[in-house]
Design a protein around this motif. Structure first.
Motif, PDB file in Angstrom:
ATOM      1  N   LEU A 170     -31.047 -45.082  49.440  1.00 19.91           N
ATOM      2  CA  LEU A 170     -29.803 -43.533  49.798  1.00 19.91           C
ATOM      3  C   LEU A 170     -28.827 -43.548  48.302  1.00 19.91           C
ATOM      4  N   MET A 171     -27.940 -42.224  48.563  1.00 17.07           N
ATOM      5  CA  MET A 171     -26.907 -42.554  47.417  1.00 17.07           C
ATOM      6  C   MET A 171     -25.949 -43.189  47.230  1.00 17.07           C
ATOM      7  N   THR A 172     -25.516 -43.826  47.751  1.00 13.07           N
ATOM      8  CA  THR A 172     -24.579 -45.191  47.826  1.00 13.07           C
ATOM      9  C   THR A 172     -25.543 -46.475  47.055  1.00 13.07           C
ATOM     10  N   ASP A 173     -26.766 -46.599  47.198  1.00  9.61           N
ATOM     11  CA  ASP A 173     -26.793 -47.140  46.103  1.00  9.61           C
ATOM     12  C   ASP A 173     -27.938 -47.452  44.899  1.00  9.61           C
ATOM     13  N   GLN A 174     -26.793 -45.868  44.399  1.00 14.20           N
ATOM     14  CA  GLN A 174     -27.247 -45.205  42.859  1.00 14.20           C
ATOM     15  C   GLN A 174     -25.487 -45.969  42.401  1.00 14.20           C
ATOM     16  N   ILE A 175     -24.476 -45.664  43.113  1.00 14.14           N
ATOM     17  CA  ILE A 175     -23.546 -45.833  42.113  1.00 14.14           C
ATOM     18  C   ILE A 175     -23.104 -46.818  42.369  1.00 14.14           C
ATOM     19  N   GLN A 176     -22.394 -46.873  40.777  1.00 14.26           N
ATOM     20  CA  GLN A 176     -21.752 -48.178  40.404  1.00 14.26           C
ATOM     21  C   GLN A 176     -20.069 -48.102  40.538  1.00 14.26           C
ATOM     22  N   ALA A 177     -19.147 -46.880  40.490  1.00 12.63           N
ATOM     23  CA  ALA A 177     -18.071 -47.014  40.048  1.00 12.63           C
ATOM     24  C   ALA A 177     -17.873 -45.379  41.448  1.00 12.63           C
ATOM     25  N   LEU A 178     -16.662 -45.423  41.699  1.00 14.32           N
ATOM     26  CA  LEU A 178     -16.130 -44.094  41.920  1.00 14.32           C
ATOM     27  C   LEU A 178     -14.374 -44.030  41.419  1.00 14.32           C
ATOM     28  N   ARG A 179     -14.053 -43.088  41.729  1.00 12.21           N
ATOM     29  CA  ARG A 179     -12.878 -42.841  41.560  1.00 12.21           C
ATOM     30  C   ARG A 179     -12.400 -42.004  42.258  1.00 12.21           C
ATOM     31  N   VAL A 180     -11.366 -42.683  42.789  1.00 13.87           N
ATOM     32  CA  VAL A 180     -10.856 -41.666  44.355  1.00 13.87           C
ATOM     33  C   VAL A 180      -9.099 -41.447  44.382  1.00 13.87           C
ATOM     34  N   ILE A 181      -9.255 -40.076  45.226  1.00 17.01           N
ATOM     35  CA  ILE A 181      -7.029 -39.905  44.976  1.00 17.01           C
ATOM     36  C   ILE A 181      -7.305 -40.128  46.878  1.00 17.01           C
ATOM     37  N   LEU A 182      -6.293 -41.275  46.590  1.00 14.02           N
ATOM     38  CA  LEU A 182      -6.025 -41.673  48.346  1.00 14.02           C
ATOM     39  C   LEU A 182      -5.004 -40.366  48.996  1.00 14.02           C
ATOM     40  N   ALA A 183      -4.672 -40.479  50.654  1.00 16.26           N
ATOM     41  CA  ALA A 183      -4.307 -39.623  50.909  1.00 16.26           C
ATOM     42  C   ALA A 183      -2.535 -39.525  51.062  1.00 16.26           C
ATOM     43  N   ASN A 184      -2.038 -40.226  49.839  1.00 18.78           N
ATOM     44  CA  ASN A 184      -1.270 -40.385  49.834  1.00 18.78           C
ATOM     45  C   ASN A 184      -0.705 -39.998  47.844  1.00 18.78           C
ATOM     46  N   GLY A 185      -2.116 -39.835  48.100  1.00 18.27           N
ATOM     47  CA  GLY A 185      -1.991 -39.540  46.574  1.00 18.27           C
ATOM     48  C   GLY A 185      -1.725 -39.802  45.021  1.00 18.27           C
ATOM     49  N   GLU A 186      -1.682 -41.818  45.627  1.00 19.69           N
ATOM     50  CA  GLU A 186      -2.628 -42.846  45.050  1.00 19.69           C
ATOM     51  C   GLU A 186      -4.399 -42.637  44.355  1.00 19.69           C
ATOM     52  N   ALA A 187      -3.787 -42.748  43.119  1.00 13.67           N
ATOM     53  CA  ALA A 187      -5.868 -42.224  42.173  1.00 13.67           C
ATOM     54  C   ALA A 187      -6.217 -43.860  42.164  1.00 13.67           C
ATOM     55  N   VAL A 188      -7.082 -44.479  42.435  1.00 11.85           N
ATOM     56  CA  VAL A 188      -7.928 -46.128  42.836  1.00 11.85           C
ATOM     57  C   VAL A 188      -9.342 -45.718  42.181  1.00 11.85           C
ATOM     58  N   GLU A 189      -9.535 -47.282  41.520  1.00 15.33           N
ATOM     59  CA  GLU A 189     -10.977 -46.939  41.043  1.00 15.33           C
ATOM     60  C   GLU A 189     -11.826 -48.026  42.269  1.00 15.33           C
ATOM     61  N   ILE A 190     -12.581 -47.437  42.968  1.00 19.67           N
ATOM     62  CA  ILE A 190     -13.492 -47.656  43.607  1.00 19.67           C
ATOM     63  C   ILE A 190     -15.154 -48.831  43.005  1.00 19.67           C
ATOM     64  N   ALA A 191     -15.130 -50.558  43.393  1.00 19.54           N
ATOM     65  CA  ALA A 191     -16.251 -50.772  42.727  1.00 19.54           C
ATOM     66  C   ALA A 191     -16.342 -52.080  43.198  1.00 19.54           C
ATOM     67  N   LYS A 192     -17.169 -52.604  43.477  1.00 22.57           N
ATOM     68  CA  LYS A 192     -17.077 -53.922  44.049  1.00 22.57           C
ATOM     69  C   LYS A 192     -16.598 -54.857  43.097  1.00 22.57           C
ATOM     70  N   LEU A 193     -15.719 -55.459  44.035  1.00 23.11           N
ATOM     71  CA  LEU A 193     -14.555 -56.737  43.537  1.00 23.11           C
ATOM     72  C   LEU A 193     -15.106 -57.756  43.771  1.00 23.11           C
ATOM     73  N   SER A 194     -15.153 -58.999  42.852  1.00 23.87           N
ATOM     74  CA  SER A 194     -14.819 -60.204  43.051  1.00 23.87           C
ATOM     75  C   SER A 194     -13.790 -61.132  44.117  1.00 23.87           C
ATOM     76  N   ARG A 195     -13.882 -61.759  45.010  1.00 23.44           N
ATOM     77  CA  ARG A 195     -12.585 -62.537  44.987  1.00 23.44           C
ATOM     78  C   ARG A 195     -11.310 -62.483  44.474  1.00 23.44           C
ATOM     79  N   ASN A 196     -10.918 -63.324  42.967  1.00 16.94           N
ATOM     80  CA  ASN A 196     -10.012 -63.091  42.386  1.00 16.94           C
ATOM     81  C   ASN A 196      -9.440 -61.699  42.654  1.00 16.94           C
ATOM     82  N   LYS A 197     -10.461 -60.618  42.168  1.00 12.36           N
ATOM     83  CA  LYS A 197     -10.102 -59.451  41.857  1.00 12.36           C
ATOM     84  C   LYS A 197      -9.499 -58.996  43.990  1.00 12.36           C
TER      85      LYS A 197
END
Length: 552
Positions: free
Chosen positions: A159-186
């Motif tokens: 599906l589309m989820t299997d092709q995505i490497q990263a997303l940039r998302v604006i959260l409900a309060n207006g914060e901008a965040v980068e979404i990607a697979k994060l290691s445990r340290n991250k």
């Protein structure tokens, strides 16, 4: 409402309007759901999105929640691109290519980038985005992610989820965040953030990594993905979110969320090599009972696509446009027709697979017809596209296909019984049984055609929808493989989950959207009574792409 529009006009760089003609256009998408918005916001950049969400969250805190619906090309079939609050238009300005990495086949686009342009861009590089194949050219990449799009090629590529490497998302309060697979340290670093993003990661860590949590990832089956299937949790996809090494990946959660968890502004995807001359086999099955064994054997050979079309569809095509079937005689006489496609670049490998399928088909009494690669593309693409005429046909009689029945997930072991019961259901409702699907990954669709000119007819449709949903759930399936339930199927999200799972879905929604402003009328927020009032007599196929201003 005038004060809302004036406030946003003053603070945003993009246009904000409550013009009657524009609001009427955005009151509909490609579905049969109609909801007139309060205003339309043509966001010019990410700052406009952040300011809008900050304003809406502050307004909600004061007890005046205004819903926000994100809109791409308006091609959604589930009513997820219409809403009674603000409509945020993405393609007008957020339509740029941001990053190119040809060496790794990685490309980053803004969410409003149209799929037609994306297809042409990737084709120049000998690649394609498999789940976006066949989607409307005016649809957007952000919309494809929000619906976790699929296509015939999802059989092999996911599906589309299997092709995505990263997303940039604006959260409900207006914060901008980068979404990607994060290691445990991250992940541990995220837990220290004194922000809304930090709050989200802390709660997710508690839910999924605490051994005393009912959703502990090592003991809950909702995180497992075996053979492409998960436990039938609707609404949001948690398969692949948690890793054995303590990593966390929120991409599966956002893919298919339909704008209910945040606003996707950028998408980074990986292109796949594209074979322009695939080998296609056409198999005619007189009896549906042979299909599970046949399909199972085919799936083991890793085909690019396995499309199922029942004889009823071909009979309808023969009635509507017989010239489109001139190269395929007698397809309507088969109970099931399978189109199997291999896109391997090794001709020797394809030859072995074809011979194996021919042997299997012969043993099951199934007619198998290889189609020359040079002819397959033109003929079969025409055949698949012709099925769209079934949807378009009927304007004279007022009978239109109801798009809420596309994409149910039915486990292969239950498929024959489900197919036969679905036929009986259609008969009991006096409907033609038109069925098709990308059966290579257990995706089943049906095309019920209704005349919705009267309130009684719309009640009849809702009754049929109730019966069909019950049938899917009883056979261990879910109504949307991609979890794009929208407004049409949203009220069945809770019906398809147990009490514990329902609580988790509600927890996730409230965690990301504490004031319930992000597309609240879909998924868990969809209601039957409200839906019955929102149904329209017919779709606006000729209008859903209007009022998208200049593409700069």
């Amino acid at each position: 409402m005038k004060s809302l529009v004036k406030y946003l006009q003053k603070h945003l760089a993009g246009e904000v309007t409550a013009g009657s003609d524009i609001l009427q256009a955005f009151a509909t998408d490609a579905s049969l759901v109609g909801r007139r918005p309060l205003g339309a916001v043509y966001v010019r950049d990410e700052r406009d999105i952040r300011k809008t969400l900050l304003f809406l969250s502050q307004t909600a805190i004061k007890g005046k929640a205004i819903p926000l619906t994100i809109r791409g090309g308006g091609s959604d079939l589930t009513g997820a691109a219409v809403g009674n609050g603000l409509i945020m238009i993405m393609p007008a300005y957020l339509n740029r290519l941001l990053k190119v990495n040809d060496r790794r086949s990685l490309y980053r686009f803004e969410a409003g980038y149209e799929l037609g342009r994306l297809e042409a861009f990737l084709a120049d590089r000998g690649s394609f985005l498999p789940p976006a194949w066949g989607l409307p050219s005016a649809a957007t990449l952000g919309g494809a992610v929000a619906n976790n799009a699929s296509s015939k090629y999802s059989t092999k590529y996911g599906l589309m989820t299997d092709q995505i490497q990263a997303l940039r998302v604006i959260l409900a309060n207006g914060e901008a965040v980068e979404i990607a697979k994060l290691s445990r340290n991250k992940v541990l670093k995220k837990l220290t953030l004194d922000t809304f993003e930090g709050d989200i990661y802390r709660e997710l860590d508690r839910l999924f990594y605490s051994e005393d949590s009912p959703y502990y990832y090592k003991s809950s089956p909702i995180f497992d993905r075996k053979g492409g299937e998960t436990r039938q949790l609707p609404g949001y996809d948690l398969a692949g979110v948690c890793g054995e090494d303590g990593s966390l990946n929120l991409i599966p959660l956002f893919a298919g969320s339909q704008g209910t968890l945040g606003v996707i502004t950028e998408v980074e995807v990986r292109g796949r090599p594209y074979n322009k001359t695939p080998q296609v086999l056409l198999l005619r099955c007189a009896d549906v009972k042979v299909c599970p064994q046949l399909i199972g054997e085919i799936q083991a050979l890793e085909p690019a696509a396995v499309t199922m079309i029942n004889g009823g569809c071909f009979a309808k095509l023969r009635e509507v446009a017989p010239f489109l079937l001139s190269d395929f005689a007698g397809l309507e006489d088969s109970e099931i027709v399978l189109l199997v496609e291999f896109d391997d670049f090794s001709l020797q490998r394809i030859y072995k697979k074809v011979k194996k399928i021919e042997g299997i088909a012969d043993g099951l009494g199934v007619d198998c017809e290889p189609i020359k690669p040079i002819e397959a593309g033109a003929n079969l693409d025409r055949l698949r596209s012709a099925l769209g005429l079934i949807i378009a046909d009927g304007s004279a009689a007022g009978r239109h296909v109801f798009g809420g029945f596309a994409g149910a997930h039915i486990p292969l072991g239950n498929w024959v019984n489900f197919y036969n019961q679905a036929r009986l259901l259609f008969k009991s409702h006096k409907l033609e049984f038109l069925a098709l699907g990308e059966i290579g990954f257990n995706r089943f669709s049906c095309l019920p055609r209704f005349n919705l000119q009267t309130p009684t007819a719309r009640k009849r449709l809702l009754k049929f929808l109730d019966d069909y949903a019950d049938l899917v759930i009883r056979h261990g399936g879910r109504l949307s493989l991609e979890r794009q339930e929208g407004a049409l199927l949203g009220r069945f999200v809770q019906a398809g989950a147990g009490e514990e799972d329902r609580q988790l879905l509600e927890t996730l929604k409230k965690l990301f959207d504490p004031y319930n402003i992000l597309n609240p009328a879909v998924k868990l927020g969809a209601e039957k009574v409200e839906l019955s009032k929102s149904l329209r007599a017919e779709p606006d196929w000729d209008r859903f792409h209007q009022h998208l201003p200049r593409l700069s």
